[in-house]
Structures are given as C-alpha cells and as structure tokens.
Motif scaffolding. Structure first.
Motif, PDB file in Angstrom:
ATOM      1  N   UNK A  56     -70.065  27.723  -7.273  1.00 40.54           N
ATOM      2  CA  UNK A  56     -69.170  26.917  -6.455  1.00 40.54           C
ATOM      3  C   UNK A  56     -68.595  25.780  -7.280  1.00 40.54           C
ATOM      4  N   UNK A  89     -75.867  24.802   3.095  1.00 39.68           N
ATOM      5  CA  UNK A  89     -75.511  23.415   2.788  1.00 39.68           C
ATOM      6  C   UNK A  89     -76.182  22.434   3.740  1.00 39.68           C
ATOM      7  N   UNK A  94     -72.063  22.823  10.648  1.00 39.55           N
ATOM      8  CA  UNK A  94     -70.650  22.425  10.626  1.00 39.55           C
ATOM      9  C   UNK A  94     -69.731  23.530  10.108  1.00 39.55           C
TER      10      UNK A  94
ATOM     11  N   UNK B   2     -59.983  20.622  -7.666  1.00 36.27           N
ATOM     12  CA  UNK B   2     -60.583  20.276  -6.399  1.00 36.27           C
ATOM     13  C   UNK B   2     -59.579  19.548  -5.520  1.00 36.27           C
ATOM     14  N   UNK B   5     -58.692  15.834  -5.757  1.00 35.31           N
ATOM     15  CA  UNK B   5     -58.084  15.293  -6.970  1.00 35.31           C
ATOM     16  C   UNK B   5     -56.567  15.208  -6.887  1.00 35.31           C
ATOM     17  N   UNK B  11     -54.473   5.424  -4.292  1.00 36.16           N
ATOM     18  CA  UNK B  11     -54.630   4.101  -4.871  1.00 36.16           C
ATOM     19  C   UNK B  11     -55.340   4.215  -6.215  1.00 36.16           C
ATOM     20  N   UNK B  12     -54.808   3.486  -7.211  1.00 39.40           N
ATOM     21  CA  UNK B  12     -55.418   3.471  -8.535  1.00 39.40           C
ATOM     22  C   UNK B  12     -55.808   2.019  -8.820  1.00 39.40           C
ATOM     23  N   UNK B  13     -57.093   1.666  -8.635  1.00 40.67           N
ATOM     24  CA  UNK B  13     -57.479   0.261  -8.702  1.00 40.67           C
ATOM     25  C   UNK B  13     -57.150  -0.364 -10.054  1.00 40.67           C
ATOM     26  N   UNK B 178     -65.966  20.916   1.442  1.00 44.25           N
ATOM     27  CA  UNK B 178     -67.325  21.333   1.752  1.00 44.25           C
ATOM     28  C   UNK B 178     -67.324  22.649   2.540  1.00 44.25           C
ATOM     29  N   UNK B 179     -66.490  22.708   3.584  1.00 46.67           N
ATOM     30  CA  UNK B 179     -66.476  23.921   4.411  1.00 46.67           C
ATOM     31  C   UNK B 179     -65.951  25.094   3.602  1.00 46.67           C
ATOM     32  N   UNK B 181     -66.309  25.567   0.450  1.00 46.59           N
ATOM     33  CA  UNK B 181     -67.406  26.010  -0.406  1.00 46.59           C
ATOM     34  C   UNK B 181     -68.404  26.834   0.395  1.00 46.59           C
ATOM     35  N   UNK B 182     -68.744  26.318   1.599  1.00 46.20           N
ATOM     36  CA  UNK B 182     -69.735  27.022   2.414  1.00 46.20           C
ATOM     37  C   UNK B 182     -69.249  28.427   2.751  1.00 46.20           C
ATOM     38  N   UNK B 208     -63.833  25.010  12.017  1.00 48.80           N
ATOM     39  CA  UNK B 208     -64.809  23.926  11.809  1.00 48.80           C
ATOM     40  C   UNK B 208     -64.135  22.590  11.484  1.00 48.80           C
ATOM     41  N   UNK B 215     -64.683  15.544  16.598  1.00 48.08           N
ATOM     42  CA  UNK B 215     -65.962  14.836  16.719  1.00 48.08           C
ATOM     43  C   UNK B 215     -65.847  13.447  16.104  1.00 48.08           C
TER      44      UNK B 215
END
Ligand SMILES: Nc1ncnc2c1ncn2[C@@H]1O[C@H](COP(=O)(O)OP(=O)(O)OP(=O)(O)O)[C@@H](O)[C@H]1O
Ligand SMILES: [Mg+2]
Lengths: 285, 274
Positions: A56, A89, A94, B2, B5, B11-13, B178-179, B181-182, B208, B215
C-alpha cells in the motif's frame, strides 16, 4: 514462506515543509505461522511499517518481497502476492459500503476472482470465524449493527479472502473489554486452524504479551528491539519506558515480588498465572 | 502520488514579508493585480507584469518549483484557450493554413496574450494562497465583506462556511486515502475499466466517504453548539486584523503598477505620454 522488508526508508510529503521521515533503515522478516506484535509510541511509524507489508506504501529505498517476489512490482503476479496479505485498518468499520453484510464480506473474495459458490462458502466461514451467525446477519444492513458487530463484519471481509498473512492495526481500539477479548479469541482461532501469520499493531502491552510469540518495538521510525516479548520486557524495561512504552503491570508486580524475595517462575504472562504462582510460592490453597 | 500531496491552494508556511502582510492587503492586491492584467496590451506591459509577479514570488521565498507546480492542473486549459483564439480570431495576415484552418498574425498574438494572462492570473493568486493560512484568509474575506452586510451579504456565515470547508479538505483527503487503501487491500481497482465500470468501482470509496462526512458534520454541529456558537452576532475574535506599515507600501506598489499600466494603454489618447 515469508514477507521480507530489507533496509526500507519512507518519507511522507517529500519536498514540502511537511516532509517527514517516517521509517529509516527498517529490515524485518515475517515468517508464515508467526504471531508478531508491533508496539511503539504514537507516531513512531507502526502504521507506516505495516502498510509496506502489502504494497500500500512503496519504500523510497529498500525492497519489500513476499517469497522473493517484489511486492511493489506491476502485473498480476505481484498483485496476487499482495493479496496474500490481508490488512485490517484502524477502525475498519469505516470501510463498510454494501447494502447487506453478505455483499460487503463478499467484496474481497469476488475481486480475488472466486466464483459465486466459493464466495458464498468463504463468506459463511469468515462470518463463523468472527462469531457472527450467518442466518441472523447475512442479509442485514451492516449500518444497523453495533460498533463491535460492524468491526467483525469488516474483519470478516478481510478473512474471507483467505490470506496467508493477516495484518491488524489496532483491531481492538474503541471496543469494550468483552468485544476486545472476543475479537482476539477469534483471531487466535484463525491462526490455529489455518496457520495464518498474524501481525498485530497494538498499544496494549498486555495484548502483546498474551498473544504474540515475537515482538517488534518501534521508535522514531526504527526497529529498536525484536524478540520474545517476555525477554524484551525483562532485559530492556528501562529503555522501553524511555521511549514511551510501558512494561505490563503483571511484569512489574512479579519483578517487585521477586525483589522482595518471593521465588516466582519466569514467563508469567497474565494475572491468572501470577495469582497461581503466588499461591504456589506461599503454599496457599 | 498520494492525494494529500496536491499543491494547488495549499498553505506553505514561512515568515517572509509577503507571509506577514495583512490578509486583506493580499486579497486587495491580488484583485488589483488581476485588474491590471486586463489593462496590459503591449509586450512591454506584459513584461512589467511578469517581472512584478516574479519579484513577489522572490520576496515571498516560495520554492519556484512549488509555484510552477500550481500551474499543472490548468496547463491544458491554457493551451486550449491559446489554440481556440489562434484559429478563430479574425485577421488579415495569414501565416499558416491547412484546409479550412487559418492562423493569422492577429490570432497568434491574441492566443499568446490570453495564455500569458491566464498564467499570470494563476501565479499571482497562488502566491496569495501559498502565503496565507486558510483561517487567516477567511478572516480577511469576512472583514472585507462586512461593509456589504447592510445590503444583505451574510459575511460571517459565508466566512464560517469557508473556514469549515477549508478545515475539512485535508481531513477528507486523508479519509479518502485511508478508505482507498483499505479497499485496495481488498482487491478493489480504481484505475481500470470503462466509464461505467469505473463509476461502479468508485462506490466502495464514495459510500464510506459520504457516511463519514455526514458523521463529522453531525459531530461538529454538536460540538459547536455545546460551546455556545450562535452565529456571528456580537462575536469577538482572538486575533484582530490590523494594517501595518508594510501593508501600505505593498498596496501603494500594486496600485502604482495598475495606474502605470493604465497610462501605458490609454495615456496616448489623453495626451499624457508621447
Ligand atoms: N499521510 C501522511 N502524511 C504525512 N505524514 C504522515 C502521514 N501518515 C503518517 N505521517 C507521519 O509519519 C509518522 C509515523 O506515522 P504512523 O502513522 O506510522 O505512526 P503510528 O506509529 O502508527 O502512530 P499511532 O500509534 O498514533 O497510530 C508520524 O510522525 C506521522 O505524523
Ligand atoms: Mg497507527
């Protein structure tokens, strides 16, 4: 049969001010049949590490292989290799999306190319493993279940793919003690009956000691210790506290009693064992 | 790559002169600059505009690569605009033709001009978002919109909506990541197949994602009410915006640029320049 990570490095958001080196020079091999616990302070790189186990995340440097097959490569063979590694995960509930529990659990097996008969069989077995009654739950909407039940559906969705390795990132986070124990009991049963290797990321030292036969301690993106949990807690207790990992209460108490002169055997893993050992040492009934 | 990115609008501090300017100054300056772009006609005025933008980027100490990366999502639009103008603008001096397509000198000029305008516009406004944190930016917008409250512009509500939306963009991107990837780990395939197939493949991601967005919205509403949020009436703020010396200098400079370009263009008509 093993997953091998060799000298891997991983940096997030490369080339921005948010750049962060999350793993440096990590080498780990996980063999079939092992139960490995991964512990470490928040932000130490545990989740980053396990996401390299099934491609991943791609390492910036170093290699990740399953039985000498490059996990990150393109093509069907590499994909098949990646699918030997099931990944649960944090808060897996979720990821649930389907209308019925059956359909959601069937998603992985279908993607893996099972035919409908095999899918039905895999779903039924997976539900049995995680303790969900097939006739009661298969046709229900997963969104009307309790949190613990939803988590089981999500875990079943991964188990149904019949992986050789199962990676779980804090599978018990946010569950009550009873569901927590149940989830682990089911995972261990899976390990026993199918010989699946288990990789368990956890914040609970008690869980690590109780279930794992090997433990990796991660600190600052590096593997600090790798070995038998009891041995690590015994030999490196002070260093562990320094990197923000606590020694299990049972170990502390047993150590304290030994210091006070009580003769207790090595390898006490949980409260019950300690109580038994104390009774024995004192000659109580 | 990703999802987290993506650079456009991020914003670039930093702590440069441009970073420290009041957000209102930066918003106004950006608007004035954009107006100035439309004053420009001759290569000289485009040169001045480009030099000005380059100078601002230099002072803001943003990495050049980052700023140029912000152009990535729109380069297709730029090229398309350029070609459309090149082929459709009326003109006499045909310099190239093939079948029914004619490129005239006038068309080429216009096409190039539009492309440069678009690029400058995007460059300059990306400096605004790179050097101003989203929260401060919405503060500035709210403040600038306040005078229009009298005519019914809900300044505070707009700003609050923007703040919340901006606050949740990174969270939603993370969640998407995240989702994705899952589901990838469960063998989902988001890249292949025909249109319909791909749309169907997106379901395990979208469902999801929507559930989690609802939520979160619910939780946020409860949390805000629990802390007695009741709208903008009589709210005070922790950081009051205040103009400083640098702000006046910056505004004066952009104004000078706009006036200068206006003179370059229309000065002749009024007899101001030779
Ligand atoms: N998507 C991301 N972008 C940028 N940085 C990240 C990202 N994910 C993780 N990090 C950073 O990398 C480091 C390691 O993160 P990781 O999630 O692996 O930690 P962890 O050990 O799993 O922590 P926890 O116990 O809190 O889950 C952290 O410092 C984190 O801030
Ligand atoms: Mg983690």
């Amino acid at each position: 049969m093993s997953i091998k990570l060799s000298n891997i490095y991983h940096t997030y958001s490369k080339g921005t001010p948010f750049e962060r080196l999350a793993l440096q020079d990590v080498s780990v091999a996980i063999a079939k049949g092992e139960i490995v616990a991964i512990i470490g302070h928040t932000g130490s790189g545990k989740s980053t590490l396990v996401q390299h186990l099934n491609g991943l995340l791609k390492p910036d440097k170093g290699t990740a292989t399953i039985d000498d097959m490059d996990i990150t490569a393109k093509g069907q063979q590499a994909k098949a290799a990646r699918q030997q590694v099931g990944m649960v995960f944090q808060y897996p509930e979720h990821q649930i999306f389907a209308e019925t529990v059956f359909e959601d659990i069937a998603f992985g097996p279908r993607n893996k190319g099972f035919n409908e008969e095999e899918v039905a069989k895999a779903v039924r077995e997976a539900m049995e493993f995680v303790g969900l009654d097939y006739d009661t739950f298969a046709e229900r909407s997963p969104f009307q279940l309790s949190g613990g039940q939803m988590r089981r559906v999500a875990i079943a969705g991964v188990v149904a793919m019949n992986p050789d390795y199962l990676v779980l990132d804090e599978p018990s986070a946010g569950l009550d003690p009873r569901s927590r124990n149940a989830v682990f009991r089911e995972i261990m049963a899976l390990h026993k009956s199918r010989g699946i290797a288990i990789v368990l990321v956890t914040h609970s030292m008690e869980e690590a000691v109780k279930y794992a036969n090997r433990m990796l301690v991660i600190n600052g993106g590096q593997v600090l210790f790798d070995g038998e949990p009891a041995a690590i807690f015994k030999e490196h207790g002070d260093e562990l506290v320094q990197v923000g990992v606590d020694v299990p209460q049972v170990y502390k108490l047993a150590d304290l009693l030994r210091h006070k002169g009580m003769s207790l055997p090595e390898g006490i893993k949980d409260e019950m064992a300690l109580v038994k050992a104390i009774k024995q040492a004192k000659g109580w009934k | 790559m990703m999802l987290t990115e993506i650079t456009l609008g991020q914003y670039f501090p930093g702590n440069s002169f441009v970073h420290r300017l009041d957000p209102r100054t930066k918003i106004l300056a950006t608007i004035i600059y954009i107006i100035a772009i439309f004053f420009a006609e001759t290569p000289l005025s485009y040169g001045i505009l480009t030099a000005f933008a380059a100078l601002v980027i230099l002072i803001s100490r943003l990495p050049w690569l980052l700023v140029l990366k912000a152009l990535k999502p729109i380069w297709i639009i730029v090229i398309l605009t350029m070609f459309i103008h090149m082929f459709t603008a009326p003109g006499e001096h045909v310099i190239w033709s093939w079948k029914f397509l004619n490129v005239t000198q006038e068309g080429l000029d216009l096409g190039l001009k539009m492309a440069v305008r678009l690029i400058l516009l995007l460059l300059f406004s990306s400096v605004l978002t790179f050097t101003t944190s989203p929260i401060v930016l919405t503060d500035g917008i709210e403040n600038l919109l306040r005078p229009f409250k009298a005519v019914g512009v809900p300044a505070h509500e707009l700003a609050m909506m923007m703040t919340i939306a901006l606050r949740f963009i990174p969270t939603l991107l993370e969640e998407t990541d995240r989702i994705m990837k899952a589901q990838t780990a469960r063998g989902a395939d988001f890249a292949n197949g025909n249109m319909l197939q791909r749309l169907k493949n997106m379901l395990p991601l979208l469902v999801p994602l929507f559930i989690s967005a609802f939520r979160r919205a619910d939780e946020l509403a409860v949390a805000m009410e629990a802390r007695c949020y009741r709208g903008g009436e009589g709210r005070t703020r922790m950081h009051e915006l205040a103009y400083g010396g640098g702000d006046y200098v910056a505004l004066a400079l952009v104004l000078a640029l706009a006036v200068g370009l206006a003179v370059l263009r229309w000065g002749k008509l009024c007899g101001l320049s030779s």
